[in-house]
Motif scaffolding. Structure first.
Motif, short mmCIF file in Angstrom:
data_model
loop_
_atom_site.label_atom_id
_atom_site.label_comp_id
_atom_site.label_asym_id
_atom_site.label_seq_id
_atom_site.Cartn_x
_atom_site.Cartn_y
_atom_site.Cartn_z
N LEU A 1 32.36 36.58 33.42
CA LEU A 1 33.48 37.28 34.05
C LEU A 1 34.77 36.94 33.31
O LEU A 1 34.80 36.10 32.41
CB LEU A 1 33.61 36.86 35.51
CG LEU A 1 32.39 37.02 36.42
CD1 LEU A 1 32.72 36.50 37.82
CD2 LEU A 1 31.95 38.48 36.49
N GLU A 2 35.84 37.61 33.71
CA GLU A 2 37.19 37.26 33.27
C GLU A 2 38.06 36.97 34.49
O GLU A 2 37.92 37.62 35.53
CB GLU A 2 37.83 38.39 32.46
CG GLU A 2 37.47 38.38 31.00
CD GLU A 2 38.36 39.30 30.18
OE1 GLU A 2 38.12 39.37 28.96
OE2 GLU A 2 39.26 39.95 30.73
N LEU A 3 38.95 36.02 34.34
CA LEU A 3 39.92 35.65 35.38
C LEU A 3 41.31 36.06 34.90
O LEU A 3 41.69 35.79 33.77
CB LEU A 3 39.87 34.14 35.60
CG LEU A 3 40.95 33.53 36.51
CD1 LEU A 3 40.80 34.03 37.95
CD2 LEU A 3 40.87 32.00 36.46
N VAL A 4 42.05 36.74 35.77
CA VAL A 4 43.44 37.11 35.47
C VAL A 4 44.22 37.04 36.77
O VAL A 4 43.65 37.20 37.86
CB VAL A 4 43.52 38.53 34.84
CG1 VAL A 4 43.08 39.60 35.83
CG2 VAL A 4 44.91 38.82 34.31
N ALA B 1 38.00 34.07 29.84
CA ALA B 1 36.59 34.26 30.16
C ALA B 1 36.04 33.05 30.90
O ALA B 1 36.52 31.92 30.71
CB ALA B 1 35.80 34.50 28.88
N LEU B 2 35.02 33.27 31.72
CA LEU B 2 34.34 32.17 32.40
C LEU B 2 32.90 32.56 32.69
O LEU B 2 32.56 33.74 32.78
CB LEU B 2 35.07 31.77 33.68
CG LEU B 2 35.17 32.81 34.81
CD1 LEU B 2 33.98 32.73 35.76
CD2 LEU B 2 36.46 32.61 35.60
N TRP B 3 32.07 31.53 32.81
CA TRP B 3 30.69 31.71 33.25
C TRP B 3 30.60 31.25 34.70
O TRP B 3 31.19 30.24 35.08
CB TRP B 3 29.72 30.90 32.40
CG TRP B 3 29.55 31.44 31.01
CD1 TRP B 3 30.24 31.08 29.90
CD2 TRP B 3 28.66 32.47 30.61
NE1 TRP B 3 29.83 31.81 28.82
CE2 TRP B 3 28.85 32.67 29.21
CE3 TRP B 3 27.70 33.24 31.27
CZ2 TRP B 3 28.13 33.61 28.48
CZ3 TRP B 3 26.97 34.17 30.53
CH2 TRP B 3 27.19 34.35 29.17
N CYS C 1 40.85 26.72 36.38
CA CYS C 1 42.17 26.15 36.60
C CYS C 1 42.69 26.63 37.95
O CYS C 1 42.11 27.53 38.58
CB CYS C 1 43.14 26.57 35.50
SG CYS C 1 43.35 28.36 35.36
N GLN C 2 43.77 26.06 38.41
CA GLN C 2 44.41 26.53 39.63
C GLN C 2 45.10 27.86 39.35
O GLN C 2 45.79 28.01 38.34
CB GLN C 2 45.43 25.51 40.13
CG GLN C 2 46.08 25.92 41.46
CD GLN C 2 47.05 24.88 41.96
OE1 GLN C 2 47.50 24.01 41.22
NE2 GLN C 2 47.39 24.95 43.25
N VAL C 3 44.90 28.81 40.23
CA VAL C 3 45.55 30.12 40.10
C VAL C 3 46.14 30.51 41.44
O VAL C 3 45.70 30.03 42.49
CB VAL C 3 44.55 31.20 39.63
CG1 VAL C 3 44.02 30.89 38.23
CG2 VAL C 3 43.40 31.35 40.61
N ARG D 1 34.79 42.15 35.42
CA ARG D 1 33.76 42.13 34.39
C ARG D 1 33.68 43.51 33.76
O ARG D 1 34.19 44.50 34.28
CB ARG D 1 32.41 41.76 34.99
CG ARG D 1 31.84 42.80 35.90
CD ARG D 1 30.39 42.52 36.25
NE ARG D 1 29.96 43.46 37.27
CZ ARG D 1 29.19 43.14 38.31
NH1 ARG D 1 28.79 41.89 38.45
NH2 ARG D 1 28.83 44.05 39.18
N LYS D 2 33.02 43.58 32.61
CA LYS D 2 32.76 44.85 31.97
C LYS D 2 31.97 45.73 32.92
O LYS D 2 30.97 45.30 33.50
CB LYS D 2 31.96 44.63 30.68
CG LYS D 2 32.80 44.30 29.47
CD LYS D 2 33.45 45.58 28.90
CE LYS D 2 34.01 45.32 27.52
NZ LYS D 2 34.61 46.55 26.96
#
Length: 406
Positions: A348-351, A359-361, A389-391, A399-400
């Motif tokens: 996935l991606e985190l934003v 990116a992250l698994w 990280c803290q968000v 995800r795609k």
């Protein structure tokens, strides 16, 4: 250091409003259940509108309410009471296109600024001046203007008259939305917020004595979507808009998703801040406008004719949101709400608000009681997972779109 311009973001409902505010909007534009040009957005009841104003006030974000349909007699009769309500709840501006609505707004909403909608098709300095003389504090210029024409309008109108332009989003094949095609074909009036977008259809020719025999209407290369406009994207040219004297940069999209509202607002927030500082835009933020649903991009009419995209009228949808962060502690332990299912092992991606995409698994998932899960699959369920990280709240996992859970 350039003067910053206002970032004006779309808010089709409360969820999209919260995203626009969190991701950096200076102002939002929205509608009540009447008189707005996007009847099929969620829009705001009176109670919700008051809540929206309160939320924006707490974040120093301005609220602009659209009243930019071309009202008929029976609708005009309801306007004074609605305008008085907008005045009472403390909205900052009313967006309108009808001179009669302007007269009513000045009488029934004296505390609220009047902004003239792009529906008024303002394309010259004399028209802008005339609206200013009638009491408008801002004009939203027609999308069909070049950068040079905007510069001339700015030079030949009073400095206190603000200029707003659309900088991103869908464009209309007709003159700033003044179209009768939808009304004729479907009975849905585009000038009263109900456009069916027949310009996006694929058309063929039929001879009256040969019913059922369809002959394609071709552009070059056998392409038939002859009225399909490209989307506008000016994220690479924000500095040019600033130098032209534009006061407000507007993002189209009240009928689009909360994910769209978040990502496009965040991308342009960074673009404006970089341009104001005289710095280049970090490519990671430029790339964000490719992560939202869109048609093929152009720079609108700012540098010449944008051209049509005649191959098809489909949206480019390469990414989808899978979850939204509710809370997250200093070690990245997060509580989330699910949008689309995924499982342990997915990529996935985190934003998030001012959070660079990364990116992250998915290494682990847990339910609300701390029990491990292999997959989260029920929309709106809450669950827990470890983030890198803290968000802040309202950060997103995506995800795609062509990837499916294993």
């Amino acid at each position: 250091m350039r003067n910053k311009i206002e970032l004006l973001a779309p808010a089709g409902d409360m969820e999209r409003l919260e995203m626009a505010v969190a991701y950096g909007a200076d102002a939002v534009y929205l509608a009540g259940t009447d008189f707005g040009m996007r009847s099929f957005a969620g829009n705001f009841s009176r109670t919700e509108l008051k809540q929206a104003v309160d939320l924006c006030r707490s974040h120093r974000v301005r609220v602009h309410v659209t009243c930019n349909t071309m009202p008929r007699n029976q609708e005009v009769a309801r306007l004074p009471e609605w305008l008085e309500y907008l005045n009472e709840v403390g909205v900052d501006a009313i967006i309108l296109a009808d001179v009669g609505t302007l007269a009513l707004a000045r009488r029934h909403a004296p505390k609220v600024q009047c902004h003239i909608s792009t529906q008024a098709s303002i394309v010259n300095y004399q028209s802008a001046q005339a609206w200013h003389d009638l009491g408008a504090s801002r004009v939203i210029l027609a999308r069909e203007l070049s950068l040079e024409e905007i510069q001339e309008i700015r030079a030949k109108t009073p400095k206190e008259l603000e200029i707003e332009v659309f900088a991103h989003g869908a464009m209309c094949v007709s003159y700033s939305g003044r179209c009768l095609l939808s009304n004729y074909m479907t009975g849905r009036d585009s000038n009263r917020g109900e456009c069916a977008q027949p310009c996006r259809y694929q058309y063929a020719l039929m001879e009256e004595k040969r019913p059922g025999e369809y002959f394609p209407v071709y552009e070059e290369n056998g392409q038939t979507y002859i009225m399909n406009s490209k989307d506008m994207c000016m994220i690479d040219h924000v500095a040019d808009l600033m130098e032209a004297g534009v006061d407000s940069l507007k993002l189209e999209g009240r009928a689009k998703s909360a994910y769209y509202a978040a990502i496009v607002t965040g991308a342009y927030r960074h673009a404006i801040d970089a341009a104001a500082a005289g710095e280049p835009l970090d490519p990671v933020w430029r790339d964000e406008v490719e992560h939202i649903s869109h048609r093929h991009y152009s720079t609108g009419f700012f540098y010449g004719q944008p051209g049509q995209y005649t191959e098809n009228s489909r949206y480019v949808r390469d990414w989808q949101i899978v979850a939204k962060v509710q809370s997250c502690d200093g070690e990245g332990n997060a509580l989330l709400t699910l949008n689309n299912k995924f499982r342990v092992g997915d990529s996935l991606e985190l934003v998030g608000p001012n959070v660079r995409p990364q990116a992250l698994w998915v290494e682990g998932l847990w339910d609300g009681d701390g029990l491990p899960l292999e997959e989260v699959r029920h929309p709106q369920m809450t669950f827990r997972m470890k983030l890198p990280c803290q968000v802040p709240p309202l950060s997103l996992l995506r995800r795609k779109a062509d990837l499916s859970p294993q």
